[in-house]
Enzyme design. Structure first.
Site, PDB file in Angstrom:
ATOM      1  N   CYS A   1     177.653  64.622   1.926  1.00 57.78           N
ATOM      2  CA  CYS A   1     177.132  63.539   1.072  1.00 57.78           C
ATOM      3  C   CYS A   1     175.692  63.792   0.651  1.00 57.78           C
ATOM      4  CB  CYS A   1     177.215  62.204   1.791  1.00 57.78           C
ATOM      5  SG  CYS A   1     178.868  61.815   2.344  1.00 57.78           S
TER       6      CYS A   1
ATOM      7  N   CYS B   1     172.758  59.390   3.904  1.00 54.86           N
ATOM      8  CA  CYS B   1     173.303  59.807   5.196  1.00 54.86           C
ATOM      9  C   CYS B   1     174.379  60.853   4.926  1.00 54.86           C
ATOM     10  CB  CYS B   1     173.870  58.620   5.959  1.00 54.86           C
ATOM     11  SG  CYS B   1     175.231  57.789   5.112  1.00 54.86           S
TER      12      CYS B   1
END
Ligand SMILES: CC(C)(COP(=O)(O)OP(=O)(O)OC[C@H]1O[C@@H](n2cnc3c(N)ncnc32)[C@H](O)[C@@H]1OP(=O)(O)O)[C@@H](O)C(=O)NCCC(=O)NCCS
Length: 426
Positions: free
Chosen positions: A101, A402
């Site tokens: 991500c 995150c």
């Protein structure tokens, strides 16, 4: 666990600039882009940003692209094909990058390094992802199938949302944070409602249109090579805006079933599964100045750290701490934050850990409303932040995410026009 990072990477850049950035609309999972490979979404975004920025494709020295899931069998050549079909010279090298991500941010880190080390003056970065086209794969059958043997197909998308090290899913890592930070379901739904409301407001105010290129059925040609194409689903011939944002009051979100018994996360307050791409041009100051370009932002510094996998969502907190500590800045000096909304409880935990002011966080909506095509998200957040800093006449902004498996990544941007804008507004 402590959100303080003891180790991590930090780099500061003296002369690395974001010239321009554009993204496709984000389309819901199994929606408009179901038949489009991430390569073609990436080509679309890359061509658009080259055209709008006025940077000739011939000036690009390096192509860096990322996509997590293979959306077809040719992912190995993702960056290469995006560069070629965007019109970048054949002699220019291309690099594929993955940091889950955080991939979109990692593209900027890599571009910053290449420019700072003198390898390149001008870099095309493209984050692209089709969550829809995640393969249903069988890994263990190279040796053939015995009659009657179980054929082990696995759903890449579903399986990759679990981290086998702690043995839990990504939403369960947010449930861990909810317990740790005392975050309630009502607080998470309230946050998700705000994400949708802000996204709709930003759409209505024309903010998203300023960073979005409409996707239409199109053929990409390249002399001497095979054509590539974009074909939208069904009868659709063009998609001009994100498909997921919708009016989502807390009272409606409260009716959705929790993903886990007694948990706070639902399908309504987690990031939406979505497909999309975002592209940007990063250059040295000398290149920008020589070409008469007005960069949107200076990329000041980047930080990336590890955190325990079972609370991966807290990653932005220690990454931002490392970033700001090393830059001699504090949270109060940061005008705006863009922190990826993987799950509602996750972003609230980061907000609490850093004592962030919600009026300065994700002010144009986040991934709960817009969706989170993994490798595209960091590029979207960065280009959104650069434009938002200008709009709000702010100097510094931080964009962060995150990362599943337990990492956090953050970028610090500076608005080159902040002084002039503040004087104009005074
Ligand atoms: C949470 C998750 C599993 C939900 O998947 P899903 O069940 O396919 O989600 P849906 O979009 O179908 O939403 C579930 C339900 O909520 C409803 N819903 C979702 N958002 C809503 C909203 N804003 N308002 C009203 N209803 C909403 C849907 O309509 C659907 O209702 P239905 O079951 O009656 O059809 C999936 O989105 C997910 O995994 N997200 C997180 C991804 C992630 O962690 N990424 C990596 C980060 S590290």
């Amino acid at each position: 666990m402590s959100a303080a990072a003891s180790k991590g990477f930090f780099q500061a850049y003296d002369d690395v600039w974001l010239i321009d950035g554009l993204r496709t609309p984000m389309a819901d999972y199994c929606g408009a882009y179901s038949h489009i490979s991430p390569t073609d979404l990436g080509i679309k975004a890359a061509r658009a940003v080259l055209r709008r920025s006025g940077v000739p494709a011939a000036d690009i020295d390096s192509v860096i692209s990322g996509s997590m899931a293979p959306g077809d069998c040719y992912q190995y050549m993702l960056a290469r094909h995006i560069g070629l079909y965007a019109g970048v010279p054949l002699t220019v090298p291309a690099l594929n990058v993955q940091r889950i991500c955080g991939t979109g941010f990692e593209l900027f880190r890599q571009a910053g390094d290449q420019i700072a080390l003198g390898y390149a003056d001008t870099v095309l970065v493209v984050g692209t992802e089709s969550m829809t086209r995640n393969p249903i794969a069988a890994f263990g059958h190279r040796g053939g199938f015995k009659l009657g043997a179980q054929v082990g197909f696995e759903d890449f998308l579903w399986e990759a949302l679990t981290d086998p090290a702690p043995g839990i899913t990504m939403p369960q890592t947010a449930e861990n944070l909810a317990r740790q930070y005392g975050i309630t379901r009502a607080e998470v739904d309230k946050y998700a409602a705000l994400s949708h409301a802000r996204a709709l407001d930003a759409r209505n105010a024309g903010f998203h249109a300023g960073e979005t290129v409409a996707v239409a059925n199109e053929v990409f040609t390249l002399d001497g090579y095979a054509d590539r194409r974009i074909l939208l689903s069904g009868a659709l011939t063009e998609l001009a805006q994100d498909t997921h944002p919708r009016i989502s009051p807390p009272s409606v979100l409260a009716t959705l079933r929790p993903l886990y018994p007694h948990g706070v996360q639902t399908g309504g307050n987690s990031c939406a599964l979505a497909d999309g791409a975002a592209a940007a041009i990063v250059s040295s100051g000398a290149y920008a100045m020589a070409g008469g370009h007005r960069p949107q932002a200076r990329i000041v510094a980047a930080a990336v750290v590890g955190v325990p996998p079972e609370v991966m969502g807290i990653g932005p907190a220690p990454a931002i701490r490392l970033l700001l500590d090393r830059c001699g800045l504090g949270v109060p000096q940061i005008g705006l934050f863009e922190i990826n909304e993987a799950q509602g409880a996750q972003v609230i935990a980061v907000e609490r850990e850093l004592k962030l002011d919600r009026d300065r966080l994700n002010i144009h909506g986040g991934a709960i409303a817009l969706g989170h095509p993994l490798a595209a998200t960091g590029v979207r957040l960065t280009i959104t932040l650069a434009r938002a800093l200008d709009l709000r006449r702010q100097r510094y902004g931080v964009a962060a995410a995150c990362i599943g498996g337990g990492q956090g990544i953050a970028l610090l941007l500076e608005n080159p026009r902040w002084r002039q804008l503040q004087n104009d507004g005074a």
